[in-house]
Design an enzyme around this catalytic site. Structure first.
Site, short mmCIF file in Angstrom:
data_model
loop_
_atom_site.label_atom_id
_atom_site.label_comp_id
_atom_site.label_asym_id
_atom_site.label_seq_id
_atom_site.Cartn_x
_atom_site.Cartn_y
_atom_site.Cartn_z
N GLU A 1 -21.40 33.89 13.92
CA GLU A 1 -22.52 34.14 13.03
C GLU A 1 -22.03 34.62 11.66
O GLU A 1 -22.52 34.18 10.63
CB GLU A 1 -23.45 35.20 13.64
N GLN B 1 -32.88 34.21 18.44
CA GLN B 1 -31.89 35.21 18.87
C GLN B 1 -32.59 36.53 19.14
O GLN B 1 -33.19 37.11 18.23
CB GLN B 1 -30.82 35.39 17.78
#
Length: 397
Positions: free
Chosen positions: A244, A126
Site C-alpha cells: 500500500e 479494506q
C-alpha cells in the site's frame, strides 16, 4: 542508478501511449479533463478496458494473469496512464488484497477471488481502521467468535474508502485477547451482501463521498473465508501495508498537476502570478525539486520488486514524501486561485457542474476541492507520524 531506457522500453512506452490516445475510453478522459467525479460505472469501464488489453494488473505474476512486465515497464505504464489523466485502478483488490491472497491464500481462495479481481467484476474494500484504532491499528476491537464452521463478527470499521462500491471487504478482526496486542488478530474476507453488514456514508470536507463507516452486527463469515492461520492476521497485514505505501507516489500525475498549474497561472485573468510573485515562484521551484527527489525515492523503493521481494520499511519514507508533496502541490493551486478558491461546487458528476461558475477560472473549483481531499493523505495508510516512528526504529533511535 542508470535511468536511460533501452530501445525495447522506448518502444513499449510508445505502444502504451498510443493505446491511451486511441484505444482507451475517451469519454472517461473527457470527464477527468472537465473536473468531473467518476462514478462506479466509469471506474469499472476503465478497469475492464485495461483488463481486456491484459494491462490491469502490471504487478501480478504471469501465473496469476499478470502481463509479465519488468519493473521498468510497470513504471512506464504508470507514467503514461497518469500523463494522459486516466484514473488509477481501485487499489483495494488489485494492489492490496490480491498479493495477500497470492502469498497466503489456499488454492481454492485464489481460484475463487483472483479471476474476478483481474476482470474487475468485483470491487473490494479494506476494513482496517476503527473508531479508536486508526494509526494504532493493533488496538482494533472488532471481534470474531468461532461458531461451528463460521465466525460471528461484531464491530465497526471506519474511513472505509469506496466501501459503497465494494462487493467484498477484507478485515482484520480480533479472535483472541492477548498480552501483545499484535497477536490474536485474524484476516477475514467478508461478502458485503451478508446480513448484518451496513454501510454509512462519510461526506468529506471536499464535499465528496469516498469514505464510509461499515458496521458489522452478528455477521456470519464462513471459516473458509479466513486467509491463512487464525491469529496471524498482523503478519499478513504488514505484507499488505508494504504494498500500500509504495502505491502513493504517482510521480507522473504530480508532474501533470504542476504543468496544469503553470498553464492555469499563465491564463489567469489577473495575470501570471508565477511570473509576477517571487514568493510563489520560489515555492513552485521548491515543490518541483521535491518531486524530483520523490521520483528517485520511488526507484529505490521499487528496486526490491525486480528480484521478486516485497517492498521493505523504506516504503515508509516514500509514503511520507509522496503525501507531503501531494499536499504542497494542491496548496499552490489554492494560492493561485486566491478569492476564487472559496466557491467550489461539491457535486461534480454532471457535465454542466460548472453552471453558475462561469466567471470563476476553470481550475479553481476542482483545484480547491482537491486541496481539501488531499489533507487526508498524510493520515490514511498509517499517519506520517507513525511512518517516522517506523524509520526511527530501523535506525535504532
Amino acid at each position: 542508478m542508470n535511468l536511460d531506457l533501452s530501445p525495447d522500453d522506448e518502444r513499449f512506452r510508445q505502444e502504451v501511449r498510443s493505446y491511451f490516445e486511441t484505444g482507451y475510453p475517451q469519454d472517461i478522459l473527457a470527464k477527468v479533463r472537465n473536473g468531473q467525479r467518476l462514478t462506479k460505472a466509469d471506474l469499472r469501464a476503465s478497469e475492464q478496458a485495461l483488463s481486456a488489453k491484459g494491462w490491469l494488473a502490471p504487478g501480478w505474476p504471469e501465473a496469476y494473469g499478470g502481463p509479465g512486465w519488468t519493473v521498468t515497464q510497470r513504471f512506464i505504464f504508470d507514467e503514461e496512464l497518469e500523463r494522459v489523466g486516466a484514473p488509477n485502478v481501485s487499489p483495494m483488490g488489485l494492489l492490496y488484497v490480491a498479493p495477500v491472497i497470492m502469498a497466503f491464500g489456499t488454492q481454492a481462495q485464489k481460484d475463487r477471488w483472483l479471476p474476478d479481481i483481474l476482470a474487475s467484476r468485483v470491487f473490494w474494500a479494506q476494513g482496517y481502521s476503527e473508531p479508536g484504532a486508526g494509526s494504532d491499528l493493533a488496538s482494533l476491537r472488532t471481534a470474531a467468535v468461532l461458531d461451528g464452521d463460521h465466525y460471528v463478527v461484531n464491530g465497526e470499521k471506519t474511513w472505509t474508502s469506496l466501501g459503497h462500491h465494494a462487493e467484498w471487504i477484507f478485515c482484520l478482526v480480533r479472535t483472541q485477547t492477548t498480552e501483545r496486542k499484535q497477536e490474536g488478530i485474524t484476516f477475514l474476507c467478508i461478502d458485503m451482501a451478508t446480513p448484518g453488514v451496513q454501510v454509512t456514508p462519510i461526506i468529506s470536507i471536499d464535499g465528496g463521498h469516498s469514505l464510509n463507516r461499515v458496521s458489522l452486527q452478528d455477521v456470519r463469515v464462513p471459516v473458509e473465508n479466513r486467509i491463512g492461520e487464525e491469529g496471524r492476521g498482523w503478519t499478513y497485514a504488514r505484507h499488505l501495508l508494504s504494498h500500500e505505501r509504495t502505491s502513493y507516489a504517482h510521480v507522473a500525475a504530480k508532474r501533470r498537476q504542476m504543468e496544469s498549474l503553470k498553464a492555469a497561472s499563465a491564463a489567469a485573468p489577473w495575470g501570471d502570478l508565477l511570473e509576477s510573485q517571487g514568493g510563489l515562484r520560489r515555492r513552485f521551484a521548491e515543490v518541483e525539486i521535491g518531486l524530483t527527489a520523490l521520483e528517485m525515492t520511488t526507484y529505490r523503493a521499487l528496486a526490491p520488486l525486480s528480484s521478486g521481494q516485497a517492498p521493505g520499511d523504506e516504503a515508509s519514507i516514500l509514503k511520507i514524501h509522496a503525501t507531503e508533496t501531494a499536499q504542497a502541490i494542491t496548496e499552490l493551486f489554492v494560492n493561485l486561485a486566491g478569492d476564487y478558491g472559496e466557491p467550489y461546487f461539491e457535486n461534480r458528476f454532471r457535465e454542466d457542474w460548472r453552471a453558475g461558475l462561469e466567471d470563476i477560472p476553470a481550475f479553481a473549483a476542482p483545484g480547491v476541492a482537491e486541496y481539501f481531499q488531499t489533507r487526508a493523505q498524510t493520515i490514511y495508510g498509517g499517519t506520517n507520524e507513525i511512518q517516522r516512528n517506523i524509520i526511527a526504529r530501523q535506525l535504532g533511535l
